[in-house]
Design a protein around this motif. Sequence first.
Motif, PDB file in Angstrom:
ATOM      1  N   ARG A  87     -10.667  -7.271   2.642  1.00  0.00           N
ATOM      2  CA  ARG A  87     -11.269  -8.530   2.195  1.00  0.00           C
ATOM      3  C   ARG A  87     -12.295  -8.315   1.082  1.00  0.00           C
ATOM      4  O   ARG A  87     -12.603  -9.240   0.330  1.00  0.00           O
ATOM      5  N   VAL A  88     -12.860  -7.115   1.025  1.00  0.00           N
ATOM      6  CA  VAL A  88     -13.918  -6.834   0.056  1.00  0.00           C
ATOM      7  C   VAL A  88     -13.302  -6.671  -1.333  1.00  0.00           C
ATOM      8  O   VAL A  88     -12.449  -5.810  -1.554  1.00  0.00           O
ATOM      9  N   GLN A  89     -13.748  -7.484  -2.265  1.00  0.00           N
ATOM     10  CA  GLN A  89     -13.235  -7.447  -3.630  1.00  0.00           C
ATOM     11  C   GLN A  89     -13.918  -6.318  -4.427  1.00  0.00           C
ATOM     12  O   GLN A  89     -15.044  -5.912  -4.105  1.00  0.00           O
ATOM     13  N   PRO A  90     -13.235  -5.797  -5.464  1.00  0.00           N
ATOM     14  CA  PRO A  90     -13.825  -4.713  -6.269  1.00  0.00           C
ATOM     15  C   PRO A  90     -15.213  -5.059  -6.810  1.00  0.00           C
ATOM     16  O   PRO A  90     -16.105  -4.206  -6.841  1.00  0.00           O
ATOM     17  N   GLY A  91     -15.387  -6.304  -7.252  1.00  0.00           N
ATOM     18  CA  GLY A  91     -16.692  -6.698  -7.766  1.00  0.00           C
ATOM     19  C   GLY A  91     -17.773  -6.626  -6.712  1.00  0.00           C
ATOM     20  O   GLY A  91     -18.926  -6.252  -7.001  1.00  0.00           O
ATOM     21  N   GLN A  92     -17.427  -6.972  -5.481  1.00  0.00           N
ATOM     22  CA  GLN A  92     -18.402  -6.900  -4.393  1.00  0.00           C
ATOM     23  C   GLN A  92     -18.744  -5.448  -4.053  1.00  0.00           C
ATOM     24  O   GLN A  92     -19.892  -5.137  -3.736  1.00  0.00           O
ATOM     25  N   VAL A  93     -17.739  -4.575  -4.138  1.00  0.00           N
ATOM     26  CA  VAL A  93     -17.991  -3.152  -3.902  1.00  0.00           C
ATOM     27  C   VAL A  93     -18.938  -2.600  -4.967  1.00  0.00           C
ATOM     28  O   VAL A  93     -19.873  -1.850  -4.664  1.00  0.00           O
ATOM     29  N   LEU A 132     -41.106   2.136  -1.263  1.00  0.00           N
ATOM     30  CA  LEU A 132     -40.263   2.348  -0.088  1.00  0.00           C
ATOM     31  C   LEU A 132     -39.775   1.027   0.502  1.00  0.00           C
ATOM     32  O   LEU A 132     -38.625   0.927   0.936  1.00  0.00           O
ATOM     33  N   VAL A 133     -40.624   0.013   0.513  1.00  0.00           N
ATOM     34  CA  VAL A 133     -40.186  -1.305   0.966  1.00  0.00           C
ATOM     35  C   VAL A 133     -39.070  -1.814   0.064  1.00  0.00           C
ATOM     36  O   VAL A 133     -38.056  -2.352   0.531  1.00  0.00           O
ATOM     37  N   GLY A 134     -39.233  -1.626  -1.253  1.00  0.00           N
ATOM     38  CA  GLY A 134     -38.176  -2.013  -2.182  1.00  0.00           C
ATOM     39  C   GLY A 134     -36.883  -1.272  -1.918  1.00  0.00           C
ATOM     40  O   GLY A 134     -35.784  -1.851  -2.006  1.00  0.00           O
ATOM     41  N   ALA A 135     -36.982   0.015  -1.571  1.00  0.00           N
ATOM     42  CA  ALA A 135     -35.787   0.805  -1.275  1.00  0.00           C
ATOM     43  C   ALA A 135     -35.069   0.260  -0.043  1.00  0.00           C
ATOM     44  O   ALA A 135     -33.832   0.147  -0.022  1.00  0.00           O
ATOM     45  N   TRP A 136     -35.826  -0.085   1.005  1.00  0.00           N
ATOM     46  CA  TRP A 136     -35.211  -0.626   2.218  1.00  0.00           C
ATOM     47  C   TRP A 136     -34.556  -1.974   1.948  1.00  0.00           C
ATOM     48  O   TRP A 136     -33.456  -2.253   2.442  1.00  0.00           O
ATOM     49  N   VAL A 137     -35.208  -2.813   1.149  1.00  0.00           N
ATOM     50  CA  VAL A 137     -34.642  -4.131   0.844  1.00  0.00           C
ATOM     51  C   VAL A 137     -33.338  -3.980   0.061  1.00  0.00           C
ATOM     52  O   VAL A 137     -32.345  -4.657   0.356  1.00  0.00           O
ATOM     53  N   CYS A 138     -33.320  -3.097  -0.929  1.00  0.00           N
ATOM     54  CA  CYS A 138     -32.087  -2.876  -1.704  1.00  0.00           C
ATOM     55  C   CYS A 138     -30.959  -2.366  -0.806  1.00  0.00           C
ATOM     56  O   CYS A 138     -29.806  -2.808  -0.925  1.00  0.00           O
ATOM     57  N   SER A 139     -31.275  -1.445   0.065  1.00  0.00           N
ATOM     58  CA  SER A 139     -30.256  -0.926   0.984  1.00  0.00           C
ATOM     59  C   SER A 139     -29.715  -2.032   1.885  1.00  0.00           C
ATOM     60  O   SER A 139     -28.511  -2.129   2.124  1.00  0.00           O
ATOM     61  N   GLY A 140     -30.617  -2.865   2.390  1.00  0.00           N
ATOM     62  CA  GLY A 140     -30.188  -3.961   3.247  1.00  0.00           C
ATOM     63  C   GLY A 140     -29.364  -4.993   2.501  1.00  0.00           C
ATOM     64  O   GLY A 140     -28.400  -5.547   3.052  1.00  0.00           O
ATOM     65  N   LEU A 141     -29.704  -5.248   1.237  1.00  0.00           N
ATOM     66  CA  LEU A 141     -28.948  -6.224   0.458  1.00  0.00           C
ATOM     67  C   LEU A 141     -27.514  -5.754   0.213  1.00  0.00           C
ATOM     68  O   LEU A 141     -26.591  -6.570   0.130  1.00  0.00           O
ATOM     69  N   HIS A 142     -27.304  -4.453   0.113  1.00  0.00           N
ATOM     70  CA  HIS A 142     -25.929  -3.976  -0.074  1.00  0.00           C
ATOM     71  C   HIS A 142     -25.105  -4.224   1.194  1.00  0.00           C
ATOM     72  O   HIS A 142     -23.915  -4.520   1.124  1.00  0.00           O
ATOM     73  N   VAL A 143     -25.758  -4.157   2.354  1.00  0.00           N
ATOM     74  CA  VAL A 143     -25.066  -4.495   3.599  1.00  0.00           C
ATOM     75  C   VAL A 143     -24.791  -5.996   3.652  1.00  0.00           C
ATOM     76  O   VAL A 143     -23.726  -6.425   4.125  1.00  0.00           O
ATOM     77  N   LEU A 144     -25.718  -6.793   3.143  1.00  0.00           N
ATOM     78  CA  LEU A 144     -25.523  -8.243   3.102  1.00  0.00           C
ATOM     79  C   LEU A 144     -24.305  -8.606   2.252  1.00  0.00           C
ATOM     80  O   LEU A 144     -23.503  -9.473   2.633  1.00  0.00           O
ATOM     81  N   VAL A 145     -24.155  -7.959   1.109  1.00  0.00           N
ATOM     82  CA  VAL A 145     -22.992  -8.207   0.241  1.00  0.00           C
ATOM     83  C   VAL A 145     -21.697  -7.886   0.976  1.00  0.00           C
ATOM     84  O   VAL A 145     -20.727  -8.660   0.943  1.00  0.00           O
ATOM     85  N   LEU A 146     -21.666  -6.751   1.663  1.00  0.00           N
ATOM     86  CA  LEU A 146     -20.454  -6.353   2.391  1.00  0.00           C
ATOM     87  C   LEU A 146     -20.171  -7.299   3.555  1.00  0.00           C
ATOM     88  O   LEU A 146     -19.016  -7.648   3.815  1.00  0.00           O
TER      89      LEU A 146
END
Length: 332
Positions: free
Chosen positions: A39-45, A203-217
């Motif tokens: 279901r995950v599109q290339p753009g989302q990856v 570090l807070v920014g790093a955690w937020v970015c990591s979490g946002l990639h999970v949100l996209v998936l």
Amino acid sequence: MTRTRIFATLRIALALLVLVAVVVAVGRNWTQVSQDIRRVQPGQVLLAAALVCLAPLLTLLAWRRVLAELGSPLHLAPAGGVFFVGQLGKYLPGSVWSIVAQAEMGARLHIPRRRSAVVGLISIGLAAICGLLVGIPALPPLLSRNSTGSTGWVVVLAIPLLAVVFWPRLLNWGIALGLRLLRREPLEHRLSGRAVFASSAYLVGAWVCSGLHVLVLAHAVADRPVDGSRLLVATVGGFALASALSMFAVILPAGVGLREGILVLLLSPLISLSGATAVVVLARFLTILSDVLFALGGWVWARSHHLITTRADRLADPQLVVDDDLTPPHHG
């Protein structure tokens, strides 16, 4: 067999058992999981990959800020060479391999190993605390599995407790006490409030970015409408909470298994069990790929600048051997 070897063997055995359990669990549900992955599109990856690549860059800036504050400022290139190569040590069972690797490489930049070790420990501690801070909103749904209504009260109660840990005087006291217990000389410099704040912000920014990639998936694999606020808490907060807790599982390499288990618990009520499994599989793959690519770039730079040497290199050029007690020059 010595006690150290016994513990090392047990760590490796446990890590292999966890890995086998994860593989078996995914294999049993692979038909549905593979459908969700498609279901995950290339753009989302690509978007998820871009977000997950921001995390190690921000973590590098946090580590570099602490290192500079304690007396060894580095430009980004040598800092990246030391930090990214050393980070691969987190995939080995145990808790010190990253710090050991960074200390050995840093010694060739005239950074005392003692200082590198303290910076590594401070960075890990701050990362874990910041992860818990970002992950606090995910704690109520993880415990109750049905509501986020108590999230506000948890945040209000927990923030003052976590804020105490960021108090520079307390951090400096803890560092001095630890070195005293280890019978090591105290550090030449102390952490300032500005340095702690700057590193924590990175570090807070790093955690937020990591979490946002999970949100996209998670959005990509969801097969039904999902409450956006609950999904945001489960992904951004959940990833930070799961990763921070897995950092305390030092016998597991990079928290393999524990992080995935917590994320599945948080995501499965929202996007289905197979969808949650697909998300954690893709997230782990992208995270490892990011770490490997950054480490490869760091290794190329470090190898070309003699931060990584072979025995033959050191025999051929005695200048490559660095005395740990040398006074670090200014690299800024």
